[in-house]
Design a protein around this motif. Structure first.
Motif, mmCIF file in Angstrom:
data_model
loop_
_atom_site.group_PDB
_atom_site.id
_atom_site.type_symbol
_atom_site.label_atom_id
_atom_site.label_comp_id
_atom_site.label_asym_id
_atom_site.label_seq_id
_atom_site.Cartn_x
_atom_site.Cartn_y
_atom_site.Cartn_z
ATOM 1 N N ARG A 231 48.494 41.820 35.283
ATOM 2 C CA ARG A 231 48.506 40.414 34.864
ATOM 3 C C ARG A 231 47.607 39.566 35.762
ATOM 4 O O ARG A 231 46.873 38.692 35.277
ATOM 5 C CB ARG A 231 49.942 39.873 34.883
ATOM 6 N N VAL A 232 47.653 39.819 37.059
ATOM 7 C CA VAL A 232 46.797 39.067 37.984
ATOM 8 C C VAL A 232 45.324 39.345 37.692
ATOM 9 O O VAL A 232 44.498 38.425 37.641
ATOM 10 C CB VAL A 232 47.131 39.419 39.444
ATOM 11 N N LEU A 233 44.981 40.616 37.479
ATOM 12 C CA LEU A 233 43.596 40.969 37.188
ATOM 13 C C LEU A 233 43.137 40.361 35.869
ATOM 14 O O LEU A 233 41.981 39.917 35.744
ATOM 15 C CB LEU A 233 43.443 42.491 37.146
ATOM 16 N N ALA A 234 44.021 40.332 34.878
ATOM 17 C CA ALA A 234 43.650 39.748 33.594
ATOM 18 C C ALA A 234 43.309 38.270 33.752
ATOM 19 O O ALA A 234 42.327 37.775 33.183
ATOM 20 C CB ALA A 234 44.780 39.931 32.588
ATOM 21 N N VAL A 235 44.098 37.544 34.546
ATOM 22 C CA VAL A 235 43.806 36.133 34.793
ATOM 23 C C VAL A 235 42.475 35.991 35.540
ATOM 24 O O VAL A 235 41.644 35.136 35.210
ATOM 25 C CB VAL A 235 44.945 35.477 35.597
ATOM 26 N N ALA A 236 42.261 36.854 36.537
ATOM 27 C CA ALA A 236 41.011 36.784 37.300
ATOM 28 C C ALA A 236 39.803 37.080 36.424
ATOM 29 O O ALA A 236 38.741 36.465 36.579
ATOM 30 C CB ALA A 236 41.067 37.765 38.473
ATOM 31 N N LEU A 399 43.775 34.726 45.504
ATOM 32 C CA LEU A 399 44.249 34.469 46.869
ATOM 33 C C LEU A 399 45.758 34.233 46.888
ATOM 34 O O LEU A 399 46.461 34.693 47.797
ATOM 35 C CB LEU A 399 43.519 33.256 47.450
ATOM 36 N N ALA A 400 46.263 33.544 45.881
ATOM 37 C CA ALA A 400 47.688 33.230 45.851
ATOM 38 C C ALA A 400 48.550 34.440 45.511
ATOM 39 O O ALA A 400 49.685 34.552 45.982
ATOM 40 C CB ALA A 400 47.947 32.110 44.846
ATOM 41 N N LEU A 401 48.014 35.348 44.696
ATOM 42 C CA LEU A 401 48.809 36.477 44.186
ATOM 43 C C LEU A 401 48.265 37.831 44.629
ATOM 44 O O LEU A 401 48.532 38.844 43.981
ATOM 45 C CB LEU A 401 48.872 36.411 42.654
#
Length: 427
Positions: A231-236, A399-401
């Motif tokens: 999920r983090v990578l998808a947002v990035a 950076l946050a996640l």
């Protein structure tokens, strides 16, 4: 820091992998249209409507449609096989592109173009993720076999291949649209998708093992998106899409603004060439830092270089800065795809790759819409603010996640039983 090239397997050894060329060549032809579709739509619809905003909106609809349907396509490919998904998909795509082209040339209302853009985007074949899944099937860990050290080289090679398509795809589409006919770029995209996709689907020997259908509650069918790191990578990766979409529309508007529409393909080609060259270098280096740190560093550099695009009004300067922006994309992409290998088990790998590809498409869709509106209202330069904002927000998210990007190191169950992973070094 990095060590010398000799410390790790190289591209030559990778390409000598038995059976590799049987899916690489048709895969290259079949993924080419992905780089041609957005610019083909923008150039055709702008020609027929006279508005970059309308052109960007139609392209955005196709991008959003792809982003929504791509992960489902990946999940079906994991479950039933790539061939079963590709055969109907490429046929639907060819028909949809033909319909969109005909409607645009007939000067139909914009809502009709939106309707045609939905199946056009939804049916884009996910060749890149499928090729990556084939590499993982050939080189990855299996019962009684450790993962090959060529896995990271394969990830870099695929990113280089992707970026090479973004070097020549927009140039080909632009040349066809400006030199032959405004619809020629989209027509070529449809033909390449159909022919390349059918040839790729015919390569059954290298297709990953089909998992088959299972009961609805089976853990192996849990979505790859249930893994927090995905999920983090998808947002990035939305930020990467913002760069691609913002650059395509803004460079097109800039070239039109200075009275040299043909220079658009050259400018975008230089930008994509930087991406490809950086990808080649990343694959040849034995990195001592982990992919998570490289990912964050790549986004930081991308945000920094994108910050100057809006202030440049000279073709040579814009080409030079575009090259620098391109050089920063490949490290971020390669690091993200490398992390997926550690975060997600083989049973959901194609789906995981398509979430990232879909995120790029969704970011690109939003970017072409916003950049098109800005270019129409305030000039081409303001459209270049889109890549800056997109990458800046992605960097803040990473950076946050960043703690969510650490794979399991104890063989624990990952995300609702999606699978078990062995020890993996990240940073």
């Amino acid at each position: 820091m990095a060590s010398t090239v000799s410390d790790r397997p190289g591209y030559g050894q990778l390409l000598r992998t038995p059976g590799a060329w049987t899916f690489l060549l048709p895969g290259f032809a079949a993924r080419q249209p992905f780089a041609m579709l957005t610019i083909g739509i923008v150039l055709l619809v702008q020609h027929t409507t006279g508005s970059y905003g309308s052109a960007g909106a139609v392209a955005a609809v196709s991008g959003v449609s792809m982003a929504l349907f791509a992960p489902q396509t990946g999940k079906l490919a994991d479950r039933f096989g790539q061939r079963a998904v590709l055969l109907p998909g490429v046929l639907v795509h060819a028909i949809s592109v033909t319909a969109l082209t005909a409607l645009a040339l007939a000067d139909t209302p914009i809502w009709a173009l939106f309707l045609a853009a939905v199946p056009t985007g939804a049916s884009i074949p996910q060749i890149g993720p499928m090729v990556r899944a084939r590499w993982a099937a050939v080189l990855g860990a299996a019962p009684g076999r450790a993962a090959s050290p060529l896995m990271s080289t394969a990830a870099a090679f695929e990113s280089v291949t992707d970026e090479f398509t973004f070097v020549i795809g927009p140039v080909i589409a632009t040349a066809l649209c400006t030199g032959v006919h405004p619809a020629a770029g989209l027509i070529a995209e449809g033909v390449l998708t159909l022919v390349g996709g059918l040839f790729f689907a015919a390569q059954r020997a290298t297709q990953p093992t089909v998992r088959g259908a299972a009961s609805p509650g089976s853990p192996r069918h849990a979505s790859a998106l249930s893994v927090p790191g995905v999920r983090v990578l998808a947002v990035a990766f939305l930020g990467i899409g913002a760069v691609f979409g913002g650059m395509q529309v803004s460079l097109t508007a800039f070239a039109e603004e200075i009275g040299s529409p043909g220079s658009n393909g050259v400018l975008y080609g230089i930008f994509a060439a930087g991406n490809m060259l950086a990808g080649i270098a990343c694959g040849a280096i034995a990195w001592k830092t982990g992919p998570r740190r490289r990912l964050i560093a790549g986004y930081a550099a991308l945000t920094l270089t994108a910050s100057g695009l809006w202030a440049v009004h000279s073709v040579p300067l814009l080409a030079g800065l575009g090259l620098l922006v391109g050089l920063c994309i490949a490290p971020a992409l390669i690091s993200g795809y490398t992390l997926v290998e550690a975060l997600v088990p083989a049973s959901a790998r194609t789906e995981a790759f398509t979430w990232l590809t879909g995120a790029v498409a969704l970011g690109q869709a939003a970017a072409v819409t916003v950049a098109g509106q800005l270019a129409d209202a305030h000039g081409a330069s303001t459209g270049f603010l889109v890549p800056l904002v997109g990458t800046g927000l992605a960097l803040i998210t990473l950076l946050a996640l960043r703690s969510r990007l650490v794979p399991s190191t104890s063989g624990r169950t990952v995300a609702r039983g999606i699978g078990h992973r062995g020890p993996v070094t990240v940073d």
